[in-house]
Design a protein around this motif. Structure first.
Motif, PDB file in Angstrom:
ATOM      1  N   GLY B  49      22.215  24.385  42.526  1.00  0.00           N
ATOM      2  CA  GLY B  49      23.495  23.956  41.950  1.00  0.00           C
ATOM      3  C   GLY B  49      23.314  23.365  40.559  1.00  0.00           C
ATOM      4  N   ILE B  50      22.287  22.542  40.389  1.00  0.00           N
ATOM      5  CA  ILE B  50      22.066  21.910  39.078  1.00  0.00           C
ATOM      6  C   ILE B  50      21.795  22.987  38.025  1.00  0.00           C
ATOM      7  CG2 ILE B  50      20.590  20.367  37.755  1.00  0.00           C
ATOM      8  CD1 ILE B  50      19.942  18.961  40.456  1.00  0.00           C
ATOM      9  N   ALA B  51      20.885  23.905  38.358  1.00  0.00           N
ATOM     10  CA  ALA B  51      20.539  24.939  37.388  1.00  0.00           C
ATOM     11  C   ALA B  51      21.732  25.856  37.132  1.00  0.00           C
ATOM     12  CB  ALA B  51      19.349  25.745  37.889  1.00  0.00           C
ATOM     13  N   ALA B  52      22.456  26.203  38.203  1.00  0.00           N
ATOM     14  CA  ALA B  52      23.616  27.071  38.029  1.00  0.00           C
ATOM     15  C   ALA B  52      24.687  26.347  37.221  1.00  0.00           C
ATOM     16  CB  ALA B  52      24.163  27.503  39.385  1.00  0.00           C
ATOM     17  N   ILE B 186      21.857  13.179  43.973  1.00  0.00           N
ATOM     18  CA  ILE B 186      22.206  12.203  42.937  1.00  0.00           C
ATOM     19  C   ILE B 186      21.941  12.810  41.561  1.00  0.00           C
ATOM     20  CG2 ILE B 186      21.570   9.973  41.959  1.00  0.00           C
ATOM     21  CD1 ILE B 186      21.211   9.030  44.907  1.00  0.00           C
ATOM     22  N   THR B 187      20.820  13.538  41.445  1.00  0.00           N
ATOM     23  CA  THR B 187      20.563  14.248  40.188  1.00  0.00           C
ATOM     24  C   THR B 187      21.703  15.214  39.896  1.00  0.00           C
ATOM     25  OG1 THR B 187      18.228  14.176  40.795  1.00  0.00           O
ATOM     26  CG2 THR B 187      18.829  15.573  38.937  1.00  0.00           C
ATOM     27  N   LEU B 188      22.150  15.909  40.930  1.00  0.00           N
ATOM     28  CA  LEU B 188      23.237  16.871  40.737  1.00  0.00           C
ATOM     29  C   LEU B 188      24.496  16.181  40.253  1.00  0.00           C
ATOM     30  CD1 LEU B 188      24.139  20.007  42.359  1.00  0.00           C
ATOM     31  CD2 LEU B 188      25.845  18.285  42.798  1.00  0.00           C
ATOM     32  N   ALA B 242      16.627  20.656  37.470  1.00  0.00           N
ATOM     33  CA  ALA B 242      16.647  21.464  38.687  1.00  0.00           C
ATOM     34  C   ALA B 242      15.230  21.838  39.105  1.00  0.00           C
ATOM     35  CB  ALA B 242      17.483  22.720  38.469  1.00  0.00           C
ATOM     36  N   GLY B 243      14.417  22.224  38.108  1.00  0.00           N
ATOM     37  CA  GLY B 243      13.039  22.594  38.422  1.00  0.00           C
ATOM     38  C   GLY B 243      12.285  21.431  39.033  1.00  0.00           C
ATOM     39  N   SER B 244      12.544  20.250  38.498  1.00  0.00           N
ATOM     40  CA  SER B 244      11.882  19.062  39.027  1.00  0.00           C
ATOM     41  C   SER B 244      12.256  18.852  40.500  1.00  0.00           C
ATOM     42  CB  SER B 244      12.291  17.865  38.185  1.00  0.00           C
ATOM     43  OG  SER B 244      11.748  16.696  38.702  1.00  0.00           O
ATOM     44  N   VAL B 245      13.551  18.964  40.791  1.00  0.00           N
ATOM     45  CA  VAL B 245      13.991  18.797  42.181  1.00  0.00           C
ATOM     46  C   VAL B 245      13.394  19.899  43.063  1.00  0.00           C
ATOM     47  CG1 VAL B 245      15.980  18.750  43.723  1.00  0.00           C
ATOM     48  CG2 VAL B 245      16.107  17.632  41.499  1.00  0.00           C
ATOM     49  N   LEU B 246      13.322  21.115  42.501  1.00  0.00           N
ATOM     50  CA  LEU B 246      12.730  22.217  43.263  1.00  0.00           C
ATOM     51  C   LEU B 246      11.280  21.891  43.634  1.00  0.00           C
ATOM     52  CD1 LEU B 246      12.961  26.004  42.570  1.00  0.00           C
ATOM     53  CD2 LEU B 246      10.768  24.995  43.022  1.00  0.00           C
TER      54      LEU B 246
END
Lengths: 443, 392
Positions: B49-52, B186-188, B242-246
């Motif tokens: 979701g973040i990356a999108a 929360i990041t999102l 997003a990559g970090s969360v991934l």
């Protein structure tokens, strides 16, 4: 309008409050503890035991490898039909990871947290499985018989107490190949063709112990890049007349086609992983769009190794058992070497289950595998399992392929990682036969 | 309570913050009621979701296409993996996410400078090259970046304050999976609030102006290059987070996780949900996270063999994509909003017509204008009239 907006906000806030109410004070530290010990028999009930594995069922790595779980499934069904082990039916859940470590991590979460498997059996691939090995060990999930020959599954028992390798690691394979060539072809100019990861590295380490001086060139390829022209031409330019290749089946087909195109005719020595004649034959056919008629004889005169009897050994009592299992429980199609691989792993797992006894716990299973001394089984050489080593099968023999059949060139040779010597196997493991009924008992 | 409504009606920032607050409450309720596995699945939905979300701003609002966002995520993921290589590392996780965002931002700036000079298929080609080349970097510097096997991420223990807060709120222990899921969501939420504000404000208007007509935008004094680069930077930063969360969710950063397939998946999420809508990006991410395992499970339950069931997922995925493009060409959110807007317009026309016929007074349409502003949600509520801005 006001009501419409406020209702959900109010509802949510209330819900949060209610949840908050449930907590209400208390000291966190004092309430916790005391659990964790009893969680060791997740996935086990009175009459079932649930296990799982991750395999590439779709994508580039699927041809061949996707057949492994079908073989294991067939053997588990065969055991279940005979009443299971200690009264428990084995339920086997297979998940597709498409050979992508990120997916492996997701499907392993699913297996462990949602399906609550008792143990992971035969999870496939070095990059894929290394993504989840820490997780499995921190959750205390037995991680038996990883389908990969990387050293990391067995050489560090302290940090990975629940993980066990299965097939001979690539280093001893390299050593055995190296010694064979040093003794039998001391004049050969050796080229190495290596996959650029643990697979190639471990293999090279083993080969160099015996052949360092004979090696004239080393070429590496990255999995996924289908153009191996530069590497094959590089070996040709160095004048290598014998190429030892640690690669996957697709790259066996690609190197064969490329060397055909370049008019390069060295002796090829493929590691066990890349040498399935059936699969390579069909790949040759496909990659060349029919120009090369791939069949079992496409890999004639190629040297390789074997550590379990394959479909070509129709006289072997183990292969006869696998054929019977496949005819009874298989899902259609031929018995293949990959299915035999899956069945052989499943056999070892059933053996471990039986040895772990009625009161099945995860730690009990690990202990049972660690004391796997002199067990019968399809493997040609004994396992190396102990409390200090979780390395798998200890050896293999060198064979030459002719018409899809493996012709023995050496007896079964065993060794271990590091500078352990290579010796002829004295355990007679290769000539044992499956027990009556094809199902191991507890002893 | 009227204060709430006032804020909602008159302050964009207030509206976004309120939405975020509601979102946070939903996240808490949901994460407290699901098990570990669902929590990790939700974390996966969060990173997609973040990356999108970042990509939908770039493509939907600024009209640039990127097939290389997966590669930008790789920069974020590898930064995280390098910073979290040791379980005893004391670096706070929020700093790790920020550092990953910063690295992706830097890379995004460099790519953005090049991208600003390119258009349409050339831009697609350049970013495609990025997607293909970046995983190769990890292989080339194998000894430092772990090669094919990638770098493992060892997540530090859940901080004590988080454990305490969780215990105070719910009386349960926070599991690692829950912690990861909270981190992701929360990041999102933070990313989406920032993106929504940017898109709704002056910056967003410039981006839209550049997307809609370059010549007019330039005549209006907007520097095309600067607008394009800034859009790319913002989008890349989102990809980095997003990559970090991934990496934290998957506990790994490996080149095979960041192939072109990931970049295309992000684009799919954006197209499924609706180009230019943050809510669409979220819905698309949800579909891509939950649909494949769901379909596989149904296939397995229906008695298909494991291989067939696994092959079912890409099939259904493709079918859904085709159906959405045929039946809802502006994406799920986009088409819903357009049809709602169309219905409202017809209703207004009818009301106006009826009113005009009976009283002849044009003043009766006035109340409808204010009701328009209640439309909650995405920044484009009243801003953009052309959700398919990517055609440029």
């Amino acid at each position: 309008m006001k009501a419409r907006l406020l209702a959900p906000v109010a509802g949510l806030l209330t819900a949060t409050m209610v949840l908050a109410g449930c907590g209400a004070g208390g000291d966190r530290e004092s309430d916790s503890g005391g659990e964790g010990g009893g969680a060791s028999d997740v996935g086990v009930t009175e009459d079932t035991v649930t296990v799982g594995g991750h395999f590439p069922l779709t994508g580039v790595a699927a041809p061949g490898y996707s057949e492994i779980p079908t073989g294991a499934q067939a053997y588990f069904d065969y055991v279940n039909a005979a009443g299971g082990i200690n009264g428990r039916q084995i339920e086997y859940i297979v998940k597709d990871d498409g050979y992508n470590p990120t997916n492996t991590s997701q499907v392993t979460n699913e297996l462990v947290l949602q399906d609550e498997i008792f143990a992971m059996v035969g999870g496939l691939g070095t990059p894929t499985h290394s993504a989840v090995v820490d997780f499995l060990n921190s959750e205390g999930v037995p991680d038996l018989f990883v389908s990969s020959g990387s050293l990391q599954w067995g050489d560090d028992v302290e940090s990975k107490p629940y993980t066990f390798g299965w097939q001979p690691d690539y280093e001893i394979e390299g050593k055995i190949i190296g010694q064979y060539i040093a003794e039998n072809m001391p004049k050969a100019k050796v080229g190495l063709f290596l996959q650029d990861d643990d697979f190639g590295e471990d293999g090279e380490k083993g080969v160099r112990q015996y052949l360092d001086k004979q090696i004239v060139g080393v070429e590496r390829y990255t999995s996924g890049n289908t153009d191996v022209g530069p590497q094959v031409a590089g070996l040709q330019a160095k004048g290598a007349d014998l190429v030892i290749a640690f690669n996957t089946p697709s790259y066996t087909a690609l190197t064969q086609l490329t060397s055909l195109a370049l008019g390069y005719e060295p002796t090829w020595f493929y590691s066990n992983v890349g040498s399935d004649p059936q699969l390579v034959g069909s790949l040759l056919n496909r990659f060349s769009e029919g120009a090369v008629e791939g069949d079992n004889s496409s890999l004639n005169d190629v040297l390789t190794t074997e550590y379990i009897p394959g479909v070509d050994a129709t006289d072997d009592p183990w292969v006869q058992l696998w054929q019977e299992v496949w005819d009874q429980e298989g899902e259609g199609g031929e018995l293949t070497n990959y299915r035999i691989y899956g069945m052989s792993q499943a056999y070892a797992f059933v053996q471990a289950l039986a040895a772990a006894g009625e009161d099945l716990t995860r730690d009990g299973l690990v202990e049972a595998v660690e004391s796997f001394e002199d067990v019968t089984g399809p493997q040609l050489a004994p396992f190396r399992y102990s409390a200090d080593s979780h390395m798998g099968i200890s050896g293999m023999r060198v064979v030459e392929l002719q018409g899809g059949k493996a012709e023995e060139l050496t007896p079964v040779l065993v060794s271990d990682i590091g500078d352990a010597p290579i010796e002829e196997d004295s355990s007679d493991q290769a000539s044992d036969a499956p027990p009556e009924g094809g199902i191991p008992d507890g002893s | 309570m009227n204060r709430f409504l006032d804020v909602w009606r008159h302050s964009v920032l207030g509206r976004h913050l309120l939405t975020a607050l509601i979102g946070l409450a939903v996240v808490v309720v949901v994460l407290e009621s699901v098990g570990d596995f669902r929590a990790l699945q939700l974390a996966a939905m969060a990173y997609l979701g973040i990356a999108a979300g970042g990509l939908t701003v770039l493509t939907g609002i600024n009209g640039q296409i990127s097939l290389g966002h997966g590669a930008l995520m790789a920069f974020g993921a590898y930064t995280t993996a390098l910073l979290l290589d040791d379980p005893t590392s004391s670096m706070p996780i929020s700093l790790v996410v920020l550092a990953s965002t910063a690295v992706a931002l830097l890379v995004g700036t460099a790519v953005g400078v090049a991208a600003a000079r390119l258009h349409g298929p050339y831009l697609a080609g350049a970013t495609l090259a990025l997607a293909i080349a970046v995983p190769g970097i990890a292989l080339y510097f194998g000894s430092f970046l772990g090669g094919e096997q990638g770098l493992r991420v060892s997540l530090p223990d859940v901080p004590v304050w988080a454990l305490d807060l969780e215990y105070l709120l719910t009386g349960t222990e926070m599991s690692r999976s829950q912690y990861v899921a909270y981190l992701g969501w929360i990041t999102l939420i933070v990313t989406f609030v920032l993106l929504a504000n940017l898109a709704r404000g002056r910056v967003g208007r410039r981006w839209r102006a550049v997307r809609d007509d370059e010549v007019s935008a330039e005549l209006a004094g907007i520097q095309l290059g600067r607008a394009r680069i800034s859009a790319f930077m913002v989008s890349a930063a989102a990809a980095g987070a997003a990559g970090s969360v991934l990496a934290i969710t998957a506990r790994l950063a490996a080149p095979s996780g960041f192939t072109i397939v990931l970049s295309l998946t992000l684009l799919t999420a954006v197209v499924l949900g609706g180009l230019g809508y943050l809510s669409g990006a979220l819905i698309g991410a949800g579909l891509l996270t939950f649909l494949p395992p769901f379909v596989t499970r149904i296939g397995g339950d229906a008695g298909l063999s494991d291989i067939r069931a696994a092959e079912l997922a890409p099939l259904v995925y493709g079918l859904v994509m085709v159906l959405v493009i045929l039946l809802a060409p502006a994406g799920l959110v986009g088409t819903t909003r357009m049809s709602l807007a169309g219905r409202r317009a017809r209703r207004q026309m009818a009301a106006a017509g009826a009113a005009g016929a009976t009283t002849g007074s044009p003043g009766t349409t006035a109340p409808h204008d204010s009701s328009d502003e209640h439309d909650p949600g995405t920044p484009q509520a009243s801003g953009s009239t052309t959700p398919k801005g990517s055609t440029r």
